[in-house]
Motif scaffolding. Structure first.
Motif, short mmCIF file in Angstrom:
data_model
loop_
_atom_site.label_atom_id
_atom_site.label_comp_id
_atom_site.label_asym_id
_atom_site.label_seq_id
_atom_site.Cartn_x
_atom_site.Cartn_y
_atom_site.Cartn_z
N ALA A 18 94.86 59.81 45.14
CA ALA A 18 93.97 60.67 44.31
C ALA A 18 92.51 60.05 43.97
O ALA A 18 91.84 60.29 44.10
CB ALA A 18 95.22 60.57 43.12
N CYS A 19 91.92 58.24 44.08
CA CYS A 19 91.42 57.44 43.42
C CYS A 19 90.14 58.00 43.74
O CYS A 19 89.37 57.34 45.53
CB CYS A 19 91.30 56.13 43.47
SG CYS A 19 90.31 55.15 43.32
N PRO A 20 88.87 58.05 43.31
CA PRO A 20 87.61 58.52 44.44
C PRO A 20 87.05 57.94 44.45
O PRO A 20 85.86 57.25 44.81
CB PRO A 20 86.92 59.40 42.72
CG PRO A 20 87.75 58.66 41.22
CD PRO A 20 88.99 58.74 41.97
N VAL A 21 86.99 56.18 43.60
CA VAL A 21 86.58 55.08 44.56
C VAL A 21 87.07 53.95 45.09
O VAL A 21 86.75 53.11 44.55
CB VAL A 21 85.92 54.84 42.74
CG1 VAL A 21 84.69 55.80 42.14
CG2 VAL A 21 87.00 53.93 42.40
N ASN A 22 88.19 54.33 45.76
CA ASN A 22 89.20 54.05 45.97
C ASN A 22 88.84 52.56 45.55
O ASN A 22 88.94 51.14 46.08
CB ASN A 22 88.27 52.98 47.78
CG ASN A 22 89.31 52.88 48.89
OD1 ASN A 22 90.56 52.86 48.95
ND2 ASN A 22 88.25 52.39 49.85
N CYS A 23 89.87 52.17 44.58
CA CYS A 23 89.98 51.06 44.16
C CYS A 23 90.91 50.91 43.65
O CYS A 23 92.23 49.52 43.57
CB CYS A 23 89.64 51.47 42.93
SG CYS A 23 90.13 52.21 40.93
N ILE A 24 92.53 51.27 44.31
CA ILE A 24 93.59 50.64 44.70
C ILE A 24 93.90 50.32 45.20
O ILE A 24 94.01 51.22 47.06
CB ILE A 24 94.91 52.30 43.91
CG1 ILE A 24 93.91 52.66 42.81
CG2 ILE A 24 96.45 51.37 43.94
CD1 ILE A 24 94.47 53.84 42.13
N HIS A 25 94.92 49.61 45.38
CA HIS A 25 94.88 48.75 46.91
C HIS A 25 96.25 47.80 46.92
O HIS A 25 96.83 47.25 45.55
CB HIS A 25 93.72 47.87 47.89
CG HIS A 25 92.86 48.19 47.75
ND1 HIS A 25 92.70 48.90 49.36
CD2 HIS A 25 91.67 48.99 46.88
CE1 HIS A 25 91.37 49.94 49.00
NE2 HIS A 25 91.03 49.36 47.89
#
Length: 557
Positions: A18-25
């Motif tokens: 869902a994250c539009p900026v790929n900031c969850i890892h």
């Protein structure tokens, strides 16, 4: 105002996509995902859009300005996962790529029909993945009248946010091409081969329902049990509602220090009035109100640096409970902290280093973490009186008095009738979920979840595990390796009801669910039924769908 993932994280991974900026890892396609204790939001990259909040099935994400005092440590924990960038902007990208759903190639013989045995997270995630495609029908078989496995009967009652994942499962079960067959036991009411007569494939997601047993003298004594059984008891599992639980002693010893051990200790020392606002079983709440337990000792064979519990669970425990260490364990923590290099281990040790000393006056029920204790035998003649430990790596012997002993040293899978089984690993041997007998695939047979990979990971870890199995299954179907069933879809319902007349369908489960919620009277999430007979009585109160409609439904699926 960056968002923060808290200790309620189940590692479902939906927030990643869902994250539009790929900031969850770590994301499900990254090597560290399967072993990560939780997921982490990069505070520098987060754009505060809130998409992850909507995607999270357990309500574990919130802006950093809206965290409770207990959740504040997670601001630093999330940020600490990401390296320092010395003033540079964080790398951002387009929306993280969602893995492609397996494309089912339609054939003339009708839809792809899959039976899933088990109804816990792995089963429901597998059903979800299959039903992303049209032309697929899923039938889920569960031996209990209620679904969702450990999400219902394993998550601690004071972790209600984690239980919210069942709302996602309810939405999956509401799909037109999904059908529940509850209160039906595969291997008893139906056989594996009979399921294959009605389906292209059978996928087992039956978990790891038993414990690894502590093989020491005295474990056969009354009130020497397992933490898994105790968890099932306080969660209202009907198979364990009559478990002999004795809380008349002042100390309980839990052998093993994983998350389940912490759950057990937290429940045993919690204020009963607080638990009375949860879905804890009534019989457990009554026993805890009468409990004389003043201390729960969580005993581990190894040292503090090797603690099996996760950092989020430790933070939650120390925020809610009185947790102490002996002086010698404080010394072990200091020594391990001086040598720690791994960030998560270091953070755990820093928290442990700040715990109180066990010599302080006891003002209420407390938890004592104890290290380097290897159990030698359970003491007692007619009943448990304590445990004799050896101090790990020495000849020293220590005895602790206790009225109850619970072991929490891991789960173990059970053999599935009709399939090969790896006794050493406690799993069904497989390649990417495809069941193997030696090097040969077992036609039409697949596994997902703990029976596939062993008891590792969290609720959400089953999502990527199930997706891998479904991709394997669909590839076999598309390659023509799964022959068409010998019976039409409309024949299944009549066949199952002939073998298991008290089968509970989706309407029956909804009736049980609604009745439990109503019994909570708005003061508790629900009051569970703990006897199968009660559940069946409520399910039977729903008028049965006329036979002609069931047949028509089968034809239209």
């Amino acid at each position: 105002m960056p968002h923060v993932i808290t200790q309620s994280c189940c590692s479902d991974g939906s927030c990643v996509f869902a994250c539009p900026v790929n900031c969850i890892h770590p994301s499900p396609d990254e090597p560290g995902f399967a072993t990560a204790e939780m997921l982490f939001i990069d505070p520098d990259a987060c754009v505060d859009c809130g998409a992850c909040v909507s995607a999270c099935p357990v309500g574990a994400i919130a802006p950093d300005s809206r965290l409770s005092a207990e959740q504040l440590p997670f601001v630093e924990i999330n940020a600490g996962f990401y390296p320092k960038r010395e003033g540079k902007l964080p790398p951002t990208s387009k929306l993280a790529p969602v893995p492609d759903a397996p494309m089912v190639h339609a054939r003339g013989g009708g839809p792809l029909r899959v039976a899933i045995v088990g109804s816990g997270p792995a089963a429901m995630y597998a059903a979800d993945e299959l039903l992303t495609q049209s032309g697929v029908q899923v039938n889920v078989f569960e031996k209990l009248p209620t679904p969702y496995g450990l999400a219902r009967a394993g998550v601690a009652p004071d972790h209600q946010a984690t239980k919210q994942v069942t709302s996602l499962f309810d939405r999956i079960a509401a799909r037109r091409d999904f059908r529940f067959y509850l209160n039906v036991e595969v291997g008893s009411d139906l056989t594996h081969d009979e399921l294959l007569d009605h389906h292209h494939a059978v996928l087992y997601a039956v978990g790891a329902p038993t414990d690894k047993r502590l093989d020491v003298e005295g474990m056969s004594l009354p009130v020497a049990s397992t933490a898994t059984e105790f968890v099932a008891w306080y969660n209202g599992h009907p198979d364990f509602a009559d478990l002999a639980v004795d809380l008349s002693g002042e100390r309980v010893i839990v052998v093993g220090n994983g998350n389940v051990a912490l759950d057990v200790a937290r429940i045993l020392t919690a204020e009963p009035d607080t638990l009375a606002r949860t879905d804890i079983a009534d019989h457990a709440l009554a026993a805890l109100r009468e409990s004389r337990v003043r201390e729960v000792v969580i005993a581990a064979r190894r040292g503090p640096a090797a603690s099996a519990f996760t950092l989020p669970e430790l933070i939650g425990l120390t925020a809610r409970c009185d947790v102490v260490l002996d002086a010698n364990d404080h010394q072990r923590v200091r020594e391990d902290l001086a040598e720690a290099t791994d960030d998560l281990t270091r953070r755990k040790l820093e928290i442990l280093s700040k715990l109180g000393d066990s010599t302080a006056p006891v003002t209420g029920p407390r938890i004592r973490l104890a290290y380097n204790l290897t159990p030698r035998r359970v003491l007692g003649a007619q009943r448990v009186t304590g445990v004799e430990f050896g101090v790990t790596g020495t000849d020293e012997v220590v005895a602790l008095d206790a009225g109850t002993v619970l072991t929490s040293i891991g789960y173990r899978g059970m053999p599935v009738r009709g399939l090969p089984f790896d006794e050493a690993a406690g799993v069904v041997p497989n390649d990417g979920g495809r069941v193997l007998d030696g090097d040969d695939p077992v036609p039409g047979s697949y596994v997902a979840g703990w029976i596939k990979r062993g008891p590792t990971g969290f609720i959400g870890t089953n999502k990527s595990c199930a997706a891998q199995t479904v991709h394997t299954l669909v590839a076999d179907y598309n390659a023509g390796l799964l022959p068409d069933p010998s019976h039409k879809p409309s024949a299944l319902d009549r066949f199952v009801r002939g073998r298991a007349p008290e089968v509970v369908d989706a309407a029956g489960w909804r009736a049980i669910d609604a009745a439990e919620v109503a019994r909570g009277r708005g003061e508790r999430p629900r009051v569970k039924f703990t006897a199968v007979e009660e559940m069946l009585r409520v399910a039977a109160s729903v008028p049965a769908e006329p036979m002609h409609r069931r047949l028509l439904s089968g034809l239209l699926r």
